[in-house]
Design a protein around this motif. Sequence first.
Motif: not given
Length: 127
Positions: A65-70, A83-85, A94-107
């Motif tokens: 959900r975080a990757h495909t919706v948010a 970015t592709p999205c 993606c791992t582009t410099p503009e990626s907004i998915c650089a950090q993925v945290v599971r609490t």
Amino acid sequence: VELMRKALLCDTFIMGTNAAVQDGQLINIDGNGNRVAALCYGPKQVIVIVGMNKVVPTVEIGIERAHTVASPKNIGRFPNAGTPCAKTGMCAHCTTPESICAQVVRTRVCKPQGRIKVILVGEDLGF
């Protein structure tokens, strides 16, 4: 950048989440890391406001959900993003410099106990 650093020292940090798993875990993806950093450590307390649209049955569905919706909706805040999205509306991991998915945290657990407070709102909120 200075404001993001100051947020780590505040008494109360208020945030949303990308997904809240039914067992209480939180899934968050962040570009700069400031939001997830504050969730993990720093502020005396963190209040997470969660709409029903973000409640999911499993961690795997939360990450999806975080990757495909948010993330594809969030990139819309940056009109010139390459970015592709931003181009397709779909996450390409993606791992582009503009990626907004650089950090993925599971609490999984709140430490110290009681520091993170989740408010579940009985309606859809945000993305």
